[in-house]
Design a protein around this motif. Structure first.
Motif, short mmCIF file in Angstrom:
data_model
loop_
_atom_site.label_atom_id
_atom_site.label_comp_id
_atom_site.label_asym_id
_atom_site.label_seq_id
_atom_site.Cartn_x
_atom_site.Cartn_y
_atom_site.Cartn_z
N ALA A 117 10.57 -3.31 3.44
CA ALA A 117 8.95 -4.11 3.67
C ALA A 117 7.52 -3.22 3.54
CB ALA A 117 9.26 -5.47 4.56
N PRO A 118 6.76 -4.13 2.64
CA PRO A 118 5.01 -3.86 2.47
C PRO A 118 4.75 -4.04 4.27
CG PRO A 118 5.57 -4.82 0.47
CD PRO A 118 6.64 -5.11 1.60
N LEU A 119 3.81 -3.00 4.81
CA LEU A 119 3.61 -3.08 5.82
C LEU A 119 1.71 -3.63 5.99
CD1 LEU A 119 4.68 -0.05 7.77
CD2 LEU A 119 5.24 -2.51 7.70
N THR A 120 1.26 -3.35 4.89
CA THR A 120 -0.29 -3.03 3.98
C THR A 120 -0.12 -3.26 2.74
OG1 THR A 120 -0.50 -0.79 3.82
CG2 THR A 120 -0.95 -1.83 5.97
N GLY A 121 -0.57 -4.30 1.92
CA GLY A 121 -1.02 -4.03 0.65
C GLY A 121 -0.25 -5.35 -0.12
N ARG A 122 0.39 -4.75 -0.88
CA ARG A 122 1.10 -5.92 -1.30
C ARG A 122 2.14 -5.09 -2.25
NH1 ARG A 122 -0.10 -5.11 -6.34
NH2 ARG A 122 -2.21 -4.33 -7.58
N ALA A 123 3.01 -5.96 -2.48
CA ALA A 123 4.09 -5.03 -3.89
C ALA A 123 3.55 -5.01 -5.47
CB ALA A 123 5.74 -6.09 -4.49
N VAL A 162 -2.09 3.00 -5.05
CA VAL A 162 -1.14 3.07 -4.00
C VAL A 162 -1.46 1.18 -3.68
CG1 VAL A 162 -0.55 3.01 -1.78
CG2 VAL A 162 -1.26 4.45 -3.50
N ALA A 163 -0.39 0.34 -4.29
CA ALA A 163 -0.26 -1.27 -3.93
C ALA A 163 -0.45 -1.91 -2.51
CB ALA A 163 0.63 -1.64 -5.16
N GLY A 164 1.03 -0.95 -1.69
CA GLY A 164 1.15 -1.26 -0.64
C GLY A 164 1.54 -0.11 0.15
N THR A 165 1.83 0.24 1.67
CA THR A 165 2.42 1.00 2.20
C THR A 165 3.50 0.22 3.09
OG1 THR A 165 1.06 1.06 3.60
CG2 THR A 165 0.23 2.48 2.75
N ALA A 166 4.36 1.51 3.27
CA ALA A 166 5.80 1.15 4.39
C ALA A 166 5.76 2.22 5.18
CB ALA A 166 6.83 0.47 2.97
#
Length: 803
Positions: free
Chosen positions: A129-135, A169-173
């Motif tokens: 699941a994304p930790l920062t940002g979005r999917a 990079v929309a999000g990070t996990a």
């Protein structure tokens, strides 16, 4: 019978130097076997770990990826190197039981290292699941489960074929199971890698050609599983080699120590016989001493091994040779096996010495004080000849049938041991002529020191052989094992270095492969000739019974002048879509037609257009690129008049350009792997430790028993300096004799490898690390000289104090 144990115990106490040496050798050997057994038990009982890549998916379906070929009496099967993935028909059948979530798993690159590309649709099944940002919401966006980049950054990523693309990079996990992963939208993942690798289902469904994974079985799809299996195989090889050497050297040291001690005690045993002891009782005394020593040494070794096993496992983890979860097993079986082995080693080592002790006659009590019994017993002679015959057979048989076997650790390690056993057993016959040879220069010198040293070494062949034995073992193992490993590794590295004849080689850099547009740009360089190379596999049915997976390279272009192949027959330039180039391991001739299966399992009949040498590492086969569909480009070989134009063609593409000289340097650097270096260091270190103990004990015992001889020299007018010089000269000659015998063992062992490499590669060079071997030999000399001079000085000091 009741007096045996007290008598044996008093005998052990009276010979504390020999007892200490043998006790330490046994204890260390048992400790190592115990520790290695615990490590081995740890590799067989890996802790249960939950799946990571598809931890949240209840049912995972993959293609079986197996090739099955009919053979007489059944079929031969192998896992495919290139899984075909789930076919549309299989996906339709699976979909009838419920909705599916499809995953495309492929190598990607960027951010300075390798990445795994996957479909965003399965990110939830991995717990990413994304930790920062979005999917991600568009094909140009990604979810990055890798450290080092924040949400909102624009990065360059490379697909499985090396093609570059710009992504947001929309999000990070968090990384999935420690695996740096980049999740693309389902459409983008399907574009980059059309093959469907995994289907996530709601319930198990049986479809032909697929495999359903649930529960812990899903771990087989985690990348850490394959890495852990490879690491455990390396640990098994390391523990097996070290444990085998420990057992071998333990038997060698114990047997040699008991043999030397019994030879020195002939007068004592003769007195026992004169007092009424039977040969059987004398043998029982020696064997009882060995039993006591074996029980005590083995017990101490078990305690030491159990204490050291966790530290050994930690060292293996710290060196990256074992998985980070690895720990030793808690079983008592390794300690019990090691204890029984230690006792058996002690009894086995003492058996021959006990038989010799039982043959001492009562009338020898006085004669043995004056002369040393010469010759060699029939049992020892037969054992030495049998070991020598075994070593010759282990060399000659592979040379005649399969020379590549001589390049394998499982062949050259026992071969070295057999050679050293043969030399040790036959030492009473071999040492005198060798000693005469190495001491001959002393006859040309002035003064009595050299003459006396030569006469003493030749006049006491048993003592000379016993003293030379540990040097033979230590230096011989170093020459044979380190030389064999270095020779094989350097031969393989030289093959890799010589394979490229082109001016330049373009290799993957940040990208997982060289992109097709990079290959096209290189081909478009004015005056350039290029050859693209793809790594693949082919399957060949050997003797209509065994299905073999063989390394292969798929090339596109004329290899002439770009690729240097060790040609035996035929013409590689004649290679086309209907042909194949094979090495001599295939056993085929030019013009023959051979049926092979490609990496995806599809069959094809190809005509052999050329045969090349097998090589030290197996040169494999060459086919055209049509037989490796979808395989990425591993390298592009280039000849061009303008180096600047070639460099411009690969600039900012993720590829790396090497000149021919840089290619050779890269191939020749780091020829020996870290695992092999650790194994070699452990084995040679064991030999040094063991034989150091043996050398100290043997020399100390022999020197202490030479009081009468040294006193006679003093009475004849020799000063203390003359006596010490005489002892030092004799010891140096004995060490030199041992080094010569070790060189003989190395010549036989490495000579077989040289002949094998000549047949496999057409050229061969023996690579012995002479500086290291020289240091080991010098260490033996220093240890021997230090022991002899220390004991001699200590004995003289006690005599003066007593006077």
């Amino acid at each position: 019978m009741r007096a045996l144990f007290p008598m044996a115990w008093r005998g052990l106490r009276a010979r504390w130097i020999t007892v200490t040496t043998t006790f330490l050798a046994l204890a260390l050997g048992v400790a190592l076997i115990t520790a290695m057994g615990q490590v081995l038990a740890g590799t067989l009982s890996a802790p249960g770990r939950a799946p990571s890549r598809y931890a949240e998916a209840p049912v995972v379906v993959v293609a079986t990826g197996e090739l099955s070929v009919p053979v007489p009496g059944g079929s031969a099967a192998r896992d495919l190197a290139d899984s075909p993935g789930l076919s549309p028909a299989q996906l339709d059948a699976l979909a009838q039981a419920g909705p599916l979530t499809l995953d495309h798993v492929f190598p990607a690159g960027g951010l300075g290292g390798p990445l795994t590309g996957r479909s965003l649709a399965t990110a939830g099944a991995s717990g990413a699941a994304p930790l920062t940002g979005r999917a991600p919401a568009a094909d140009g966006e990604v979810l990055l489960a890798a450290p080092g980049t924040a949400a909102g950054a624009r990065i360059t990523l490379y697909g499985p074929d090396g093609t570059a693309g710009e992504y947001l990079v929309a999000g990070t996990a968090a990384p999935v199971g420690g695996e740096p992963t980049v999740f693309f939208t389902p459409a983008e993942a399907a574009r980059l890698s059309p093959r469907v690798d995994v289907a996530l289902a709601a319930a198990p469904v049986t479809v032909p050609g697929t495999r359903v994974l649930t529960g812990d079985a899903r771990r087989v799809l985690d990348p850490a599983t394959a890495r852990d299996e490879e690491a455990l195989i390396s640990v098994n090889a390391l523990t097996g080699t070290a444990g085998g050497v420990a057992a071998f050297v333990s038997v060698f040291v114990v047997a040699s120590t008991f043999a030397f001690a019994v030879a020195r005690r002939r007068g004592e045993f003769a007195l026992l016989r004169a007092a009424g002891a039977t040969p059987r009782q004398v043998r029982r005394v020696v064997l009882t001493e060995a039993l006591l020593l074996g029980v005590l040494g083995s017990a101490a070794g078990c305690v030491l091994g159990d204490a050291g096993a966790p530290e050994l496992a930690a060292r293996l983890r710290g060196a990256g040779l074992a998985p980070d979860w690895f720990t030793v097993g808690g079983s008592t079986a390794p300690a019990l096996i090691a204890f029984a082995t230690g006792v058996l080693v002690a009894l086995t080592g003492a058996w021959t010495a006990a038989r010799r002790a039982g043959r001492v006659r009562p009338a020898e009590a006085l004669r043995e004080a004056e002369t040393e019994k010469r010759g060699i017993t029939p049992v020892r002679l037969l054992a030495g000849l049998a070991a020598l015959a075994g070593a010759v057979w282990m060399t000659a048989e592979p040379l005649a049938t399969a020379p590549a076997e001589l390049l394998k650790r499982k062949q050259y390690t026992p071969l070295a041991m057999l050679l050293l056993i043969a030399l040790a057993a036959l030492a009473p016959l071999i040492v005198p002529p060798i000693a005469r040879l190495v001491t001959w220069p002393l006859t040309r010198l002035r003064g009595a020191t050299g003459m006396l040293a030569r006469a003493s070494a030749l006049g006491a062949p048993a003592r000379t052989a016993a003293t030379a034995a540990p040097v033979v073992l230590t230096v011989g193992l170093a020459v044979c094992l380190m030389g064999a490993t270095g020779t094989v590794d350097e031969a393989r590295a030289a093959e890799r270095a010589d394979r490229v004849a082109a001016d330049f080689a373009a290799l993957p850099g940040d990208a997982p492969a060289v992109a097709p547009d990079v290959a096209a740009a290189l081909a478009a360089v004015p005056g350039a000739r290029t050859l693209t190379v793809r790594e693949t596999s082919v399957y060949d049915l050997e003797e209509d019974t065994v299905l073999l997976r063989r390394q292969a390279r798929a090339i596109d272009g004329d290899p002439t002048g770009l690729l240097s192949l060790p040609l035996v027959d035929g013409d590689p330039a004649a290679l086309d879509d209907t042909g194949i180039v094979v090495d001599t391991e295939w056993g085929r001739r030019v013009g023959e037609t051979v049926r092979v299966h490609r990496a995806d399992g599809s069959p094809v009949d190809l005509r052999v257009v050329a045969v090349i040498r097998e090589g030290a590492g197996g040169n494999g086969a060459y086919v055209t690129a049509v037989h490796a569909p979808g395989a990425p480009i591993a390298e592009v070989l280039v000849d061009a008049p303008s180096a600047d134009a070639v460099r411009a063609a690969v600039a900012n593409t993720g590829a790396r350009l090497l000149t021919r000289a840089e290619w050779r340097e890269r191939a020749l650097t780091g020829a020996t792997s870290e695992v092999r270096l650790v194994a070699i260091g452990l084995v040679v270190g064991l030999a040094l430790l063991y034989t150091g103990l043996f050398l100290v004990g043997t020399l100390a015992m022999a020197t202490r028993e030479r009081h009468a001889e040294l006193r006679l020299l003093r009475l004849a007018g020799a000063g203390r300096a003359h006596v010490l010089a005489y002892l030092a000269a004799e010891t140096g000659l004995v060490v030199l004799t041992g080094c010569v015998l070790a060189a003989v063992a190395g010549a036989v062992s490495l000579g077989g490898q040289w002949l094998a490499l000549r047949g496999l590669t057409g050229d061969a060079a023996i690579a012995v690390p002479w500086p290291t071997v020289g240091l080991i030999a010098a260490g033996c000399a220093v240890l021997a000289l230090g022991t002899v001079l220390t004991v001699a000085l200590a004995s003289r000091t006690r005599e003066e104090a007593a006077a």
